[in-house]
Design a protein around this motif. Sequence first.
Motif, PDB file in Angstrom:
ATOM      1  N   GLY A   1     121.883 -61.258  18.052  1.00  0.00           N
ATOM      2  CA  GLY A   1     121.233 -59.950  18.111  1.00  0.00           C
ATOM      3  C   GLY A   1     119.750 -60.014  18.427  1.00  0.00           C
ATOM      4  O   GLY A   1     118.967 -59.172  17.962  1.00  0.00           O
ATOM      5  N   TRP A   2     119.328 -60.994  19.232  1.00  0.00           N
ATOM      6  CA  TRP A   2     117.917 -61.165  19.552  1.00  0.00           C
ATOM      7  C   TRP A   2     117.487 -60.199  20.659  1.00  0.00           C
ATOM      8  O   TRP A   2     118.066 -60.191  21.751  1.00  0.00           O
ATOM      9  N   LYS A   3     116.466 -59.418  20.344  1.00  0.00           N
ATOM     10  CA  LYS A   3     115.890 -58.481  21.321  1.00  0.00           C
ATOM     11  C   LYS A   3     114.379 -58.665  21.341  1.00  0.00           C
ATOM     12  O   LYS A   3     113.784 -59.171  20.394  1.00  0.00           O
ATOM     13  N   TYR A   4     113.778 -58.242  22.429  1.00  0.00           N
ATOM     14  CA  TYR A   4     112.314 -58.317  22.535  1.00  0.00           C
ATOM     15  C   TYR A   4     111.697 -57.245  21.642  1.00  0.00           C
ATOM     16  O   TYR A   4     112.042 -56.064  21.728  1.00  0.00           O
ATOM     17  N   ILE A   5     110.760 -57.666  20.808  1.00  0.00           N
ATOM     18  CA  ILE A   5     110.106 -56.713  19.908  1.00  0.00           C
ATOM     19  C   ILE A   5     108.579 -56.855  19.947  1.00  0.00           C
ATOM     20  O   ILE A   5     107.875 -56.143  19.227  1.00  0.00           O
ATOM     21  N   VAL A   6     108.077 -57.782  20.793  1.00  0.00           N
ATOM     22  CA  VAL A   6     106.633 -58.023  20.820  1.00  0.00           C
ATOM     23  C   VAL A   6     106.014 -57.451  22.093  1.00  0.00           C
ATOM     24  O   VAL A   6     105.182 -56.544  22.045  1.00  0.00           O
TER      25      VAL A   6
ATOM     26  N   GLY B   1     110.950 -69.740  20.348  1.00  0.00           N
ATOM     27  CA  GLY B   1     109.630 -69.659  19.728  1.00  0.00           C
ATOM     28  C   GLY B   1     108.604 -68.952  20.583  1.00  0.00           C
ATOM     29  O   GLY B   1     107.905 -68.042  20.095  1.00  0.00           O
ATOM     30  N   SER B   2     108.481 -69.350  21.863  1.00  0.00           N
ATOM     31  CA  SER B   2     107.415 -68.814  22.710  1.00  0.00           C
ATOM     32  C   SER B   2     107.760 -67.457  23.308  1.00  0.00           C
ATOM     33  O   SER B   2     106.890 -66.572  23.399  1.00  0.00           O
ATOM     34  N   CYS B   3     109.020 -67.282  23.723  1.00  0.00           N
ATOM     35  CA  CYS B   3     109.393 -66.042  24.403  1.00  0.00           C
ATOM     36  C   CYS B   3     109.880 -64.971  23.427  1.00  0.00           C
ATOM     37  O   CYS B   3     109.440 -63.826  23.497  1.00  0.00           O
ATOM     38  N   HIS B   4     110.753 -65.319  22.526  1.00  0.00           N
ATOM     39  CA  HIS B   4     111.238 -64.348  21.537  1.00  0.00           C
ATOM     40  C   HIS B   4     110.296 -64.245  20.344  1.00  0.00           C
ATOM     41  O   HIS B   4     110.531 -63.409  19.451  1.00  0.00           O
TER      42      HIS B   4
ATOM     43  N   GLY C   1     122.068 -58.712  29.454  1.00  0.00           N
ATOM     44  CA  GLY C   1     120.737 -58.114  29.319  1.00  0.00           C
ATOM     45  C   GLY C   1     120.532 -57.457  27.978  1.00  0.00           C
ATOM     46  O   GLY C   1     119.616 -56.631  27.815  1.00  0.00           O
ATOM     47  N   PHE C   2     121.344 -57.846  26.998  1.00  0.00           N
ATOM     48  CA  PHE C   2     121.275 -57.257  25.662  1.00  0.00           C
ATOM     49  C   PHE C   2     119.862 -57.329  25.097  1.00  0.00           C
ATOM     50  O   PHE C   2     119.414 -56.410  24.396  1.00  0.00           O
ATOM     51  N   ARG C   3     119.134 -58.387  25.405  1.00  0.00           N
ATOM     52  CA  ARG C   3     117.788 -58.587  24.865  1.00  0.00           C
ATOM     53  C   ARG C   3     116.829 -57.456  25.251  1.00  0.00           C
ATOM     54  O   ARG C   3     115.810 -57.240  24.584  1.00  0.00           O
ATOM     55  N   LEU C   4     117.160 -56.743  26.335  1.00  0.00           N
ATOM     56  CA  LEU C   4     116.281 -55.681  26.830  1.00  0.00           C
ATOM     57  C   LEU C   4     116.673 -54.311  26.299  1.00  0.00           C
ATOM     58  O   LEU C   4     115.897 -53.345  26.436  1.00  0.00           O
ATOM     59  N   GLU C   5     117.847 -54.193  25.689  1.00  0.00           N
ATOM     60  CA  GLU C   5     118.289 -52.898  25.174  1.00  0.00           C
ATOM     61  C   GLU C   5     117.438 -52.491  23.969  1.00  0.00           C
ATOM     62  O   GLU C   5     117.378 -53.199  22.977  1.00  0.00           O
TER      63      GLU C   5
END
Length: 487
Positions: free
Chosen positions: A398-403, A210-213, A471-475
């Motif tokens: 498949g969670w990646k940073y988008i914010v 919730g807070s980070c993703h 580190g998939f979240r950063l790709e």
Amino acid sequence: NEETASHVQNAKGYSTPIPEVHGNNDKSVSASLQPGMESIMQDQQQSIEQMMQRIQEQQEVLNAQLAVRNKQISINELQEKLNQDLEQQQQWMQEESLTANDSPIEPPPATTTLDEAANAVALEQDLKQQQQWVQENALNAGNSPIEPQLIAATPNDGAQATGVNNEHPGNVGEYPNAYKDTWEPFEENDTPVFWHIAKSGGSTIKDIMGSCHQMCLATKAGIQEGHLEDTEVARVRIGGDPDAGQEPSCFVNADTTKTWGIERSIKLGLIPSGLADGIIVRHLFEANALFDASHRGRLFALFRHPIDRAVSLFNYLQYADWELTYTPELAKMNIEEYAKSPIVENNSMVRFLVGGKMEGPVTEDDLEIAKDIVRRKFLVGTLEKKEQSMERFEKYFGWKYIVNPGFQEPCREKLLLGGSNPNKKKLKPPEPGTEAHHHLAHQNKYDIPLYEYIETLFEEQEGLVKDKADGFRLEGAQCCECPPRSC
């Protein structure tokens, strides 16, 4: 002497003519009669042996009937003992008014041990086998005059004696199949479902989501600030502190952690709306009803060694007065006293995984069902490998940073390092060989092998994400908050 000619019937039914007798020739008569007499005696001997064999078979039947009756008496005695213990437990519950995991605590039997209760189930199964043997052998005894009066005991009778619910899911067809198997292909309408297990690191995973993703979750926070009265499903903003520069968090106005909240979520159309990036649940089988053939759930969870979890729960509930399960009386106990008390949890993971079996003994069959549900339905992680588990979850879904990766990555690191909702004080688990360890291990007789299986499964499930690098979240991460802002 007048000559006579007549016949006698021997045992085999053949007619044997009486030889002619002339004068006083006794030797001639004896010699001629000897073969027939020998044949008759042999036939009589065979008849006697057959009768002895039949008597032996009848004796075996009688012995088996006696064993059946004795076992039925043992079951009845166990049933009476269990009923007495149940009355004591209910009285205790009324006096203490304690609950655990939103469900009434089911204290272990006061005088009846778990082994005794489990033996009642085995006894009933053995009884049924013996009854079948008696029936078959009574028939095989041929024209036996004995008519066995079999005791009409059934597996359900034994289940009632021990509190087992035989209508409880017992085969794959009755599993919660609205959740997909872990290896099934992903589809657009699949929803991540996090099973939050108390004191197993679940708050950390939930807060990272919730807070980070920056996911919009369906959980108990979504009905705060008056949103329980909402009549339509919607995304809402909850919390935040403008003075501290903290913005409200996104939630869906549906609480999927309670059974009544699940019913409300179904009426609101939570899952078909597609508004929840993920949902948090505690009641697996009840939450299964949220989904349908077009909208499936995907389960994942963070597990913890049962003894470590029991110690943490004992420590936490002493002071957590905001929890429904707050138990201040625990502060007066040490861990050994807690392990021996009727409020310690008993194989809670297996009980929940087989459909919320909060009463009666846990069995080997329950353990195997729990293992199969975990194998098929859960992407597993462990608290001992928390960071690796979070990485696994991100790759799988498949969670990646988008914010804003510059904020999201430090947020994630901080939570993995310090955790969410940690205990105020640290309490080490008891050492093996101590009384406390012995009693906790006994209360988790089936949860411990389940956890050991989960550790093995965690290694095996690496194959589900083998095509994705660490580190998939950063790709290809995006920053929609960065100028020009797009979110």
